[in-house]
Design an enzyme around this catalytic site. Structure first.
Site, mmCIF file in Angstrom:
data_model
loop_
_atom_site.group_PDB
_atom_site.id
_atom_site.type_symbol
_atom_site.label_atom_id
_atom_site.label_comp_id
_atom_site.label_asym_id
_atom_site.label_seq_id
_atom_site.Cartn_x
_atom_site.Cartn_y
_atom_site.Cartn_z
ATOM 1 N N GLY A 13 9.730 10.533 -11.085
ATOM 2 C CA GLY A 13 8.938 10.400 -12.111
ATOM 3 C C GLY A 13 8.983 9.537 -13.240
ATOM 4 N N ILE A 94 0.257 12.665 2.100
ATOM 5 C CA ILE A 94 -0.803 12.294 2.264
ATOM 6 C C ILE A 94 -2.164 12.629 2.149
ATOM 7 C CG2 ILE A 94 -2.415 11.294 3.827
ATOM 8 C CD1 ILE A 94 -0.264 9.201 3.250
ATOM 9 N N LEU A 95 -2.953 12.264 1.223
ATOM 10 C CA LEU A 95 -3.993 13.382 1.014
ATOM 11 C C LEU A 95 -5.295 13.099 2.162
ATOM 12 C CD1 LEU A 95 -4.539 12.775 -2.609
ATOM 13 C CD2 LEU A 95 -4.232 15.105 -1.772
ATOM 14 N N HIS A 111 1.308 1.285 -6.300
ATOM 15 C CA HIS A 111 2.650 1.017 -4.684
ATOM 16 C C HIS A 111 2.620 0.167 -5.362
ATOM 17 C CE1 HIS A 111 3.241 0.543 -1.288
ATOM 18 N NE2 HIS A 111 3.004 -0.508 -0.906
ATOM 19 N N ASP A 152 -3.522 3.247 0.895
ATOM 20 C CA ASP A 152 -3.059 1.810 0.342
ATOM 21 C C ASP A 152 -4.647 0.964 0.693
ATOM 22 O OD1 ASP A 152 -0.910 3.113 -0.621
ATOM 23 O OD2 ASP A 152 0.015 1.979 0.820
ATOM 24 N N GLU A 182 4.969 -1.555 -12.540
ATOM 25 C CA GLU A 182 4.666 0.290 -12.818
ATOM 26 C C GLU A 182 4.724 0.379 -14.206
ATOM 27 O OE1 GLU A 182 6.094 1.993 -9.151
ATOM 28 O OE2 GLU A 182 7.348 0.066 -8.375
HETATM 29 C C1 GAR Z 1 7.625 4.255 -7.646
HETATM 30 O O1 GAR Z 1 8.334 2.801 -6.809
HETATM 31 C C2 GAR Z 1 6.255 4.001 -6.516
HETATM 32 O O2 GAR Z 1 5.498 2.964 -6.846
HETATM 33 C C3 GAR Z 1 6.292 4.559 -5.222
HETATM 34 O O3 GAR Z 1 7.430 5.675 -5.458
HETATM 35 C C4 GAR Z 1 7.887 5.225 -6.245
HETATM 36 C C5 GAR Z 1 7.974 6.578 -7.523
HETATM 37 O O4 GAR Z 1 9.130 6.224 -8.666
HETATM 38 N N1 GAR Z 1 5.258 4.932 -4.500
HETATM 39 C C6 GAR Z 1 5.241 4.437 -3.254
HETATM 40 O O5 GAR Z 1 5.978 4.138 -2.691
HETATM 41 C C7 GAR Z 1 3.599 5.286 -2.874
HETATM 42 N N2 GAR Z 1 3.626 4.380 -1.385
HETATM 43 P P1 GAR Z 1 8.491 7.438 -9.334
HETATM 44 O O6 GAR Z 1 8.591 9.214 -9.346
HETATM 45 O O7 GAR Z 1 9.941 7.540 -10.149
HETATM 46 O O8 GAR Z 1 7.858 7.392 -10.380
#
Ligand code: GAR
Length: 206
Positions: A13, A94-95, A111, A152, A182
């Protein structure tokens, strides 16, 4: 009325935290983090929601038994909190097309690569960074995009590039992509769309 936002999570999170911090800093003036939905009952993201005083709901596909029941539970939480915008922030389920079709341009995902590189089914979390390092690319980054029925595959809203260093491991690269891309892009994109929804509603009331 502020745009009510649901943040869907599965793990640590940190992107949820970036949204919480942005809201506290006044950087989400058109949105309100209304509810956190976790697909994982033990996600640390739930602690972050609690600490920020945001209601949280667990919808575990495993416990609910089917995709239909899983999405119905998510849908019920969204209705309960009057949600207008959904943010996938490290949401690892996945939704279905049935679900995404009901929310056109109203679901955002972050992503950890520059789409269309290193994305699609099975490309998530550390695997994305592993693949980038294996390929030997010199630049990667993050993408925030609208979610449609193609994993994606929806329209790209924001992207930011991050340099790869020779000594990078998947873990160091993941951290740098989060810090430099991000955590900046997701709150920005969220505000962009929250504002659009806010203005749409204001205009429909004149
Ligand atoms: C993040 O790097 C996000 O971009 C990735 O998972 C991580 C979650 O981190 N998401 C994906 O790969 C979706 N395809 P977080 O729980 O610390 O935000």
């Amino acid at each position: 009325m502020l745009t009510k936002i649901a943040v869907l999570v599965s793990g640590g999170g940190t992107n949820l935290q970036a949204l919480i911090d942005a809201q506290a800093a006044g950087k989400l003036p058109h949105g309100e983090l209304a509810v956190v939905v976790s697909s994982n009952p033990t996600a640390y993201a739930l602690e972050r929601a609690k600490a920020a005083g945001i209601p949280a709901v667990v919808c575990s596909r495993k416990e609910l038994g089917s995709q239909e029941a899983f999405e119905a539970a998510i849908g019920a939480a969204l209705s309960e909190y009057g949600v207008r915008l959904i943010i996938l922030a490290g949401f690892m389920s996945i939704l279905s097309e049935d679900f995404t079709r009901r929310w056109p341009r109203r679901i955002l995902n972050v992503h950890p690569s520059l789409i269309p590189s290193f994305c699609g089914k099975g490309m998530y979390g550390l695997k994305v960074h592993q693949a980038a390092l294996e390929k030997g690319v010199k630049v990667t980054g993050a993408t925030v995009h609208f979610v449609n029925e193609i994993p994606d595959g929806g329209e790209i809203l924001l992207q930011r590039a991050v340099d790869i260093k020779q000594e990078d491991t998947p873990e160091t690269l993941q951290r740098r992509v989060m810090e430099q891309a991000e955590w900046l892009l997701l709150p920005q994109a969220t505000e962009l769309v929250a504002k659009e929804i806010y203005e749409e509603r204001e205009n429909s009331h004149v």
